[in-house]
Design a protein around this motif. Sequence first.
Motif, PDB file in Angstrom:
ATOM      1  N   ARG A  97     -34.215 -27.652  22.000  1.00  0.00           N
ATOM      2  CA  ARG A  97     -34.874 -28.943  21.785  1.00  0.00           C
ATOM      3  C   ARG A  97     -36.335 -28.856  22.231  1.00  0.00           C
ATOM      4  N   LEU A  98     -36.544 -28.253  23.389  1.00  0.00           N
ATOM      5  CA  LEU A  98     -37.879 -28.020  23.951  1.00  0.00           C
ATOM      6  C   LEU A  98     -37.881 -26.639  24.591  1.00  0.00           C
ATOM      7  N   ARG A 109     -45.151 -25.973  22.752  1.00  0.00           N
ATOM      8  CA  ARG A 109     -44.961 -27.047  21.764  1.00  0.00           C
ATOM      9  C   ARG A 109     -46.029 -26.977  20.671  1.00  0.00           C
ATOM     10  N   THR A 112     -44.997 -24.209  18.418  1.00  0.00           N
ATOM     11  CA  THR A 112     -43.861 -24.648  17.602  1.00  0.00           C
ATOM     12  C   THR A 112     -44.341 -25.466  16.411  1.00  0.00           C
ATOM     13  N   GLY A 113     -45.310 -26.352  16.653  1.00  0.00           N
ATOM     14  CA  GLY A 113     -45.863 -27.164  15.571  1.00  0.00           C
ATOM     15  C   GLY A 113     -46.467 -26.315  14.466  1.00  0.00           C
ATOM     16  N   ILE A 132     -33.855 -34.318  15.093  1.00  0.00           N
ATOM     17  CA  ILE A 132     -34.939 -34.016  16.034  1.00  0.00           C
ATOM     18  C   ILE A 132     -36.174 -33.542  15.275  1.00  0.00           C
ATOM     19  N   LEU A 133     -35.983 -32.659  14.310  1.00  0.00           N
ATOM     20  CA  LEU A 133     -37.104 -32.155  13.505  1.00  0.00           C
ATOM     21  C   LEU A 133     -37.793 -33.286  12.748  1.00  0.00           C
ATOM     22  N   SER A 135     -37.856 -36.461  13.452  1.00  0.00           N
ATOM     23  CA  SER A 135     -38.564 -37.401  14.340  1.00  0.00           C
ATOM     24  C   SER A 135     -39.845 -36.778  14.904  1.00  0.00           C
ATOM     25  N   GLN A 136     -39.806 -35.460  15.173  1.00  0.00           N
ATOM     26  CA  GLN A 136     -40.981 -34.793  15.745  1.00  0.00           C
ATOM     27  C   GLN A 136     -42.009 -34.414  14.684  1.00  0.00           C
ATOM     28  N   TYR A 137     -41.531 -34.147  13.464  1.00  0.00           N
ATOM     29  CA  TYR A 137     -42.432 -33.707  12.384  1.00  0.00           C
ATOM     30  C   TYR A 137     -42.152 -34.524  11.118  1.00  0.00           C
TER      31      TYR A 137
END
Length: 356
Positions: A97-98, A109, A112-113, A132-133, A135-137
């Motif tokens: 997740r992190l 992070r 990762t982006g 998760i993907l 929501s983050q991207y």
Amino acid sequence: MDSPSKIIFNPCENKENQYIAILVNGLEKHGYDVNRLDDFLSSMKHFQSIKLLHLNWFENLDDSSATSMWKSYFRKLVVLAAVKFGKKKLVWTMHNRLSHEKKSGELSRALTGKIVSQADAIVIHSEVSRDILRSQYPNLKARVIHIPHPDFVDVYGQMLPESNENKNEKLKLLFIGAIKPYKNIELLTEVVKGFSDSVHLTIAGNPNSEAYRVELQKLAEKVPNISLDLKFIPDAELPSYIHQSDLLILPYSLESSLNSGTVILAFSYGRTVICPRIGTIADLNAGDDVFDYSYEQESEHLKALEKQILKAVTLHQTNPNSLIEKGHRMRDLVLKKNSKQVVTDSLIKLYESLLN
């Protein structure tokens, strides 16, 4: 395939984790020519021959010092730039997740982006990773493919036959794997202290630093129902360690943990687990055969863990065989849902869709 496609699978070997060997062996049997990332830029001819790169844990940085961390970061940026320049297909597996490393978290992070924005496909080992993907991207363009973590059945040797000896002893819990701070060993020690009459815990694995080894030894000195085996556990000894336990206990942090090879390892060798409801657990949907739990705040973790240990102790005292029966049902489940053959076939299908 008419001729072997040259690809990079990184890392292509890992002595501490047979996950890599399972996948690389499957790819090579199918005819892929698997190469090391270290050789990617060794020559123009080799660079041009590589068709696809598959990166695992690439976002993790060497945080042994600030200099090492930045050097690691920029070297990986160069690799990504070369992938883009050479128009290579890029696959990334989302394992966590992190980042688990506190010092390099922010830089990791950022990396990762960059990986996510450039990837042609992202492999996830649990369905929750998809949410998760997203929501983050929100602008994610890569294909997201769910391929389960492969089972470890017979990978470290055959499972040992069960016996009916010592069924009335204390509940034998096992924590096994690399010993790192994010795995909440201190929390586990604190909880087990309260079960001195009914539980014995073995902690087996190699600490990530000498300082952490000393810290854990000091903690365990005060808790007589804990045994430490702080060393690298050879592959051949894993079945024996698991066999000598009633179940494994893995109090990972829900903040960063998403998948767990150790959970799959436990099930593969006929033992169930006490573990937070991470993605690996949620996907299997095993009901009462797993002692899973959730918590909202880290401060609630201890009580949640304590409750599951108490549940396991009660079951062990009333029906000593029940925990082993749960473990055997979990073995059958991962053989069905996490089959090594199905996993490698799915990976090959993904590669061929990208390369053809």
